[in-house]
Write a protein that holds these residues in place. Structure first.
Motif, PDB file in Angstrom:
ATOM      1  N   GLY A  34       0.831  -1.192   0.000  1.00 39.39           N
ATOM      2  CA  GLY A  34       0.000   0.000   0.000  1.00 39.39           C
ATOM      3  C   GLY A  34       0.867   1.244   0.000  1.00 39.39           C
ATOM      4  O   GLY A  34       2.071   1.196  -0.102  1.00 39.39           O
ATOM      5  N   SER A  35       0.264   2.410   0.111  1.00 37.13           N
ATOM      6  CA  SER A  35       1.001   3.656  -0.002  1.00 37.13           C
ATOM      7  C   SER A  35       1.897   3.882   1.203  1.00 37.13           C
ATOM      8  O   SER A  35       1.523   3.610   2.338  1.00 37.13           O
ATOM      9  N   GLN A  36       3.108   4.429   0.955  1.00 36.61           N
ATOM     10  CA  GLN A  36       3.983   4.837   2.038  1.00 36.61           C
ATOM     11  C   GLN A  36       3.404   6.112   2.636  1.00 36.61           C
ATOM     12  O   GLN A  36       2.976   7.015   1.941  1.00 36.61           O
ATOM     13  N   SER A  37       3.427   6.189   3.972  1.00 33.33           N
ATOM     14  CA  SER A  37       2.869   7.362   4.628  1.00 33.33           C
ATOM     15  C   SER A  37       3.849   8.522   4.559  1.00 33.33           C
ATOM     16  O   SER A  37       5.056   8.338   4.366  1.00 33.33           O
ATOM     17  N   GLN A  38       3.344   9.734   4.743  1.00 37.82           N
ATOM     18  CA  GLN A  38       4.206  10.906   4.800  1.00 37.82           C
ATOM     19  C   GLN A  38       5.163  10.814   5.976  1.00 37.82           C
ATOM     20  O   GLN A  38       6.299  11.272   5.909  1.00 37.82           O
ATOM     21  N   ASP A  39       4.721  10.177   7.078  1.00 36.68           N
ATOM     22  CA  ASP A  39       5.595   9.997   8.234  1.00 36.68           C
ATOM     23  C   ASP A  39       6.782   9.115   7.879  1.00 36.68           C
ATOM     24  O   ASP A  39       7.908   9.359   8.309  1.00 36.68           O
ATOM     25  N   ASP A  40       6.524   8.069   7.105  1.00 32.80           N
ATOM     26  CA  ASP A  40       7.611   7.187   6.687  1.00 32.80           C
ATOM     27  C   ASP A  40       8.648   7.965   5.905  1.00 32.80           C
ATOM     28  O   ASP A  40       9.857   7.833   6.111  1.00 32.80           O
ATOM     29  N   MET A  41       8.186   8.778   4.976  1.00 27.55           N
ATOM     30  CA  MET A  41       9.111   9.535   4.143  1.00 27.55           C
ATOM     31  C   MET A  41       9.873  10.564   4.975  1.00 27.55           C
ATOM     32  O   MET A  41      11.071  10.803   4.751  1.00 27.55           O
ATOM     33  N   HIS A  42       9.200  11.123   5.977  1.00 29.59           N
ATOM     34  CA  HIS A  42       9.843  12.101   6.841  1.00 29.59           C
ATOM     35  C   HIS A  42      10.963  11.439   7.632  1.00 29.59           C
ATOM     36  O   HIS A  42      12.043  12.012   7.813  1.00 29.59           O
ATOM     37  N   VAL A  43      10.710  10.222   8.105  1.00 36.08           N
ATOM     38  CA  VAL A  43      11.722   9.494   8.861  1.00 36.08           C
ATOM     39  C   VAL A  43      12.960   9.264   8.014  1.00 36.08           C
ATOM     40  O   VAL A  43      14.088   9.503   8.436  1.00 36.08           O
ATOM     41  N   ILE A  44      12.781   8.786   6.788  1.00 34.44           N
ATOM     42  CA  ILE A  44      13.912   8.516   5.913  1.00 34.44           C
ATOM     43  C   ILE A  44      14.679   9.795   5.620  1.00 34.44           C
ATOM     44  O   ILE A  44      15.905   9.831   5.654  1.00 34.44           O
ATOM     45  N   HIS A  45      13.952  10.878   5.344  1.00 38.84           N
ATOM     46  CA  HIS A  45      14.605  12.141   5.011  1.00 38.84           C
ATOM     47  C   HIS A  45      15.449  12.633   6.185  1.00 38.84           C
ATOM     48  O   HIS A  45      16.604  13.045   6.005  1.00 38.84           O
ATOM     49  N   ASN A  46      14.890  12.577   7.397  1.00 36.29           N
ATOM     50  CA  ASN A  46      15.598  13.097   8.555  1.00 36.29           C
ATOM     51  C   ASN A  46      16.824  12.270   8.914  1.00 36.29           C
ATOM     52  O   ASN A  46      17.788  12.783   9.480  1.00 36.29           O
ATOM     53  N   ASN A  47      16.811  10.973   8.622  1.00 33.58           N
ATOM     54  CA  ASN A  47      17.935  10.124   8.974  1.00 33.58           C
ATOM     55  C   ASN A  47      19.070  10.205   7.964  1.00 33.58           C
ATOM     56  O   ASN A  47      20.125   9.614   8.172  1.00 33.58           O
ATOM     57  N   GLN A  48      18.855  10.913   6.862  1.00 35.90           N
ATOM     58  CA  GLN A  48      19.929  11.197   5.911  1.00 35.90           C
ATOM     59  C   GLN A  48      20.597   9.942   5.365  1.00 35.90           C
ATOM     60  O   GLN A  48      21.807   9.903   5.210  1.00 35.90           O
ATOM     61  N   LEU A  49      19.823   8.898   5.143  1.00 38.28           N
ATOM     62  CA  LEU A  49      20.352   7.722   4.461  1.00 38.28           C
ATOM     63  C   LEU A  49      19.620   7.591   3.135  1.00 38.28           C
ATOM     64  O   LEU A  49      18.417   7.334   3.099  1.00 38.28           O
ATOM     65  N   ASP A  50      20.352   7.820   2.073  1.00 39.13           N
ATOM     66  CA  ASP A  50      19.780   7.719   0.743  1.00 39.13           C
ATOM     67  C   ASP A  50      19.517   6.253   0.426  1.00 39.13           C
ATOM     68  O   ASP A  50      20.373   5.389   0.656  1.00 39.13           O
ATOM     69  N   LEU A  51      18.363   5.978  -0.088  1.00 42.62           N
ATOM     70  CA  LEU A  51      18.012   4.599  -0.431  1.00 42.62           C
ATOM     71  C   LEU A  51      19.012   3.992  -1.397  1.00 42.62           C
ATOM     72  O   LEU A  51      19.288   2.786  -1.366  1.00 42.62           O
ATOM     73  N   ARG A  52      19.585   4.830  -2.239  1.00 42.12           N
ATOM     74  CA  ARG A  52      20.554   4.337  -3.224  1.00 42.12           C
ATOM     75  C   ARG A  52      21.909   3.995  -2.612  1.00 42.12           C
ATOM     76  O   ARG A  52      22.788   3.481  -3.288  1.00 42.12           O
ATOM     77  N   GLU A  53      22.061   4.267  -1.316  1.00 44.28           N
ATOM     78  CA  GLU A  53      23.280   3.864  -0.614  1.00 44.28           C
ATOM     79  C   GLU A  53      23.234   2.400  -0.186  1.00 44.28           C
ATOM     80  O   GLU A  53      24.220   1.870   0.329  1.00 44.28           O
ATOM     81  N   ILE A  54      22.095   1.760  -0.398  1.00 45.03           N
ATOM     82  CA  ILE A  54      21.936   0.363  -0.002  1.00 45.03           C
ATOM     83  C   ILE A  54      22.032  -0.522  -1.237  1.00 45.03           C
ATOM     84  O   ILE A  54      21.364  -0.274  -2.242  1.00 45.03           O
ATOM     85  N   VAL A  55      22.858  -1.541  -1.168  1.00 46.11           N
ATOM     86  CA  VAL A  55      22.940  -2.564  -2.206  1.00 46.11           C
ATOM     87  C   VAL A  55      22.294  -3.827  -1.654  1.00 46.11           C
ATOM     88  O   VAL A  55      22.712  -4.345  -0.612  1.00 46.11           O
ATOM     89  N   PHE A  56      21.264  -4.309  -2.324  1.00 45.64           N
ATOM     90  CA  PHE A  56      20.591  -5.540  -1.906  1.00 45.64           C
ATOM     91  C   PHE A  56      21.165  -6.722  -2.690  1.00 45.64           C
ATOM     92  O   PHE A  56      21.235  -6.684  -3.922  1.00 45.64           O
ATOM     93  N   VAL A  57      21.579  -7.748  -1.975  1.00 42.67           N
ATOM     94  CA  VAL A  57      22.066  -8.978  -2.596  1.00 42.67           C
ATOM     95  C   VAL A  57      21.103 -10.092  -2.213  1.00 42.67           C
ATOM     96  O   VAL A  57      21.007 -10.475  -1.050  1.00 42.67           O
TER      97      VAL A  57
END
Length: 497
Positions: A34-57
C-alpha cells in the motif's frame, strides 16, 4: 576468480543498477503493501540515508523455481522503492553475478562488492528468497548506525551446546558466539566490506569445507576477536509477515509458495543405504517411523536379508564413502528392475525423513530439469572447488539428473570414495547446479540453533547419536494431518518451501 577480476568477472545483465546524481525524490506512491505514509518519508529524510546507498544482494539459486522466487522478491523491492524515489537502489541476484561456483559462500564475492560499490554505497544487505522486506523500516533501522564505521548486523543465533557442524567451536560456552539467521536478512557496512575484501585478496581462505555458511561467515568477520561481533537488530525478524507481533519489524518471513498438489507417491523411489551390521539396529527405526509413507522403497546392503528385505548390489560394504553403492543405486534406478518414477531419494539407514513434506516441496520443481536437491555443502569454493549435497540429510535427484550423470561417464575412483562429494564433482563438471534447501539437515535437531529451527517445518535429520530416533521423528517430522490429506499439508507447511 572474483578476487583477480572484480570489475569484469560479473554479468552486468544479471543485476538491476539504477544510479543517479540526484537525491531521493520522496514522491507519493504505492509499495508492496500500500502507499507509504508521509511519516515514513519524513523518517527517511531526517535520517539522511539515501536509499541508493543500499545494495541488496538476494541469495538466489540457479534453478527455474528459485529464479521465479527471486524475480518475485525483486519485483516487490522495486515496487516499494519506486514509491519512495524515482531512482531505485541496486538489486543483485547472486546466481547471475558470475559463473563462479563459490559465489554462494559469500566471502569470495566480497572483492567484487568492494570494487563495484565501495565508493558510492554505505550498506550491503543480504536477503534470502523468503525474506520479506519493509523498505521504509529497513532504511530507518540502518540509519541508526554510523555508516562510516564497521558494522555486522543481523538476528543472532547461538548454539545451546557444542556441535559437530560447527567443529565444536566455543566448546566451553557455545552460547557466547552469535551468528546471523540469514532468513531475517543481514547487513555489512561498506567500511567492513572493504576491509574484508582486502583480507580475502591478501590472505587465502583457510577452510576447505563450507558446511554452515552463516556460522562460518560470522567466524571470519569476528577473526578471533579482531573484527566486530554480530550486532543484534530486533527489527530483523523471522516471524510470518501476517503475524501481529511484526509491527516493529523491518523484515519478516514470507508465506510458502503455492506450487500445486504434492508429488504423488507413485513418482517417488526411495533408496536406503544400509549394511548387515545395522539390519537389526537402524532398519527397525525406519520401519517404525517413515517407511509407511513410501510406495516404492528398497534397502540396499552387502547382504540379502529376505526378512527386511534387502538387496545385495554386489558392492562390498565400506566403513566410509559408499560411492560404489550409490552409483549402483543410480544405475538400478534407470533400469527395468524398479518402477519408472520421476524422482529418486537416496538416504542413509540413520536418516529420519518426512516423505509427505518432501512430496510437497517437490511440487515446486520440474522433474524434466536436472534437479539435485538437499542440504548444500561446499569444498574448496574459494579455489575453484564445487558444491555437493551432503548425503546424510537425503539426496534427491530428478530422473533427468540421473540420466545426465550416468551418460557423462562419471564414476567413483574407489568404492569407498565419498559418494556425495564425487557426485558434486561430476555435477560441477557438467555445469549442473546443486539446489539447496535448509529443510534438509545433515545432523540431529540438537546440533542446530533452536531459533533457527523455530521457523522451519523440517524435512529431514540425520544420525542416532545419543538420541531416541523414534522420539525425534515423532517430535520433529511426524505429522498425521499431512499424511491424511494434501490440504492438511498445505496448512502444516508454513515456511521456507
Amino acid at each position: 576468480m572474483l578476487k583477480n577480476k572484480p570489475s569484469i568477472g560479473h554479468k552486468v545483465a544479471g543485476c538491476w543498477i539504477f544510479l543517479s546524481l540526484f537525491h531521493v525524490n520522496f514522491s507519493a506512491g504505492s509499495s508492496g503493501k500500500g502507499s507509504q505514509s508521509q511519516d515514513d518519508m519524513h523518517v527517511i529524510h531526517n535520517n539522511q540515508l539515501d536509499l541508493r546507498e543500499i545494495v541488496f544482494v538476494l541469495q538466489s539459486q540457479s534453478n527455474s523455481f528459485h529464479d521465479r522466487q527471486a524475480e518475485r522478491r525483486r519485483a516487490d523491492l522495486l515496487k516499494q522503492a519506486h514509491s519512495l524515489t524515482e531512482k531505485p537502489p541496486v538489486l543483485l541476484l547472486l546466481h547471475t553475478l558470475s559463473d563462479n561456483e563459490g559465489d554462494w559462500s559469500m566471502l569470495p564475492l566480497l572483492p567484487y562488492l568492494s570494487h563495484s560499490f565501495g565508493k558510492n554505497s554505505s550498506w550491503i544487505v543480504f536477503l534470502e528468497e523468503e525474506t520479506n522486506v519493509k523498505m521504509t523500516k529497513l532504511v530507518q533501522v540502518l540509519a541508526k548506525y554510523d555508516k562510516n564505521k564497521e558494522w555486522f548486523l543481523g538476528k543472532p543465533l547461538h548454539d545451546a551446546e557444542s556441535t559437530i557442524i560447527h567443529h565444536y567451536a566455543f566448546a566451553e560456552n557455545p552460547s557466547v558466539f552469535k551468528y546471523p539467521d540469514f532468513t531475517a536478512a543481514w547487513a555489512l557496512s561498506i567500511p567492513l566490506v572493504v576491509r574484508l575484501a582486502n583480507k580475502v585478496k591478501d590472505e587465502p581462505l583457510k577452510s576447505d569445507f563450507t558446511i554452515d555458511l552463516k556460522h562460518e561467515v560470522a567466524l571470519y568477520i569476528w577473526d578471533n576477536g579482531n573484527g566486530p561481533h554480530l550486532t543484534a537488530v530486533p527489527e530483523l525478524c523471522t516471524e510470518p509477515e501476517d503475524s501481529p507481533q511484526t509491527s516493529h519489524c523491518a523484515t519478516t518471513l514470507s508465506g510458502p509458495p503455492l506450487c500445486g498438489e504434492p508429488v504423488n507417491k507413485e513418482d517417488l523411489f526411495v533408496a536406503v543405504k544400509t549394511c548387515r551390521k545395522f539390519h537389526s539396529e537402524r532398519v527397525p527405526v525406519i520401519k517404525k517411523t517413515w517407511e509407511k509413507h513410501a510406495l516404492h522403497l528398497e534397502y540396499y546392503s552387502d547382504h540379502a536379508d529376505p526378512l527386511i528385505p534387502t538387496i545385495d548390489l554386489g558392492v562390498p560394504n565400506t566403513e566410509r564413502g559408499h560411492c560404489g553403492k550409490t552409483f549402483a543405486i543410480l544405475k538400478r534406478f534407470l533400469s527395468s528392475s524398479v518402477p519408472n518414477t520421476r524422482w529418486l531419494v537416496v538416504v542413509d539407514d540413520d536418516t529420519l525423513i518426512s516423505l509427505p513434506r518432501l512430496q510437497m516441496l517437490l511440487s515446486c520443481y520440474d522433474p524434466s530439469e536436472p534437479v539435485c536437491l538437499g542440504e548444500r555443502y561446499g569444498y574448496g569454493l574459494s579455489q575453484g572447488g564445487y558444491s555437493y549435497i551432503t548425503g546424510g540429510g537425503g539426496m534427491v535427484f530428478s530422473r533427468e539428473a540421473v540420466v545426465r550423470l550416468l551418460d557423462s561417464g562419471c564414476k567413483c575412483y574407489s568404492d569407498d570414495a565419498p559418494d556425495d562429494m564425487v557426485l558434486g564433482m561430476c555435477l560441477n563438471a557438467l555445469g549442473l547446479p546443486v539446489t539447496h534447501s535448509p529443510l534438509f539437515h545433515q545432523a540431529r535437531p540438537e546440533d542446530y540453533s533452536r531459533d533457527f529451527l523455530a521457523h522451519q517445518v523440517p524435512i529431514s535429520f540425520h544420525k542416532h547419536w545419543n538420541i531416541d530416533p523414534v522420539a525425534v521423528f515423532n517430535k520433529w517430522l511426524k505429522d498425521d494431518s499431512v499424511a491424511k490429506t494434501s490440504d492438511g499439508l498445505n496448512k502444516s507447511v508454513k515456511t521456507e518451501l
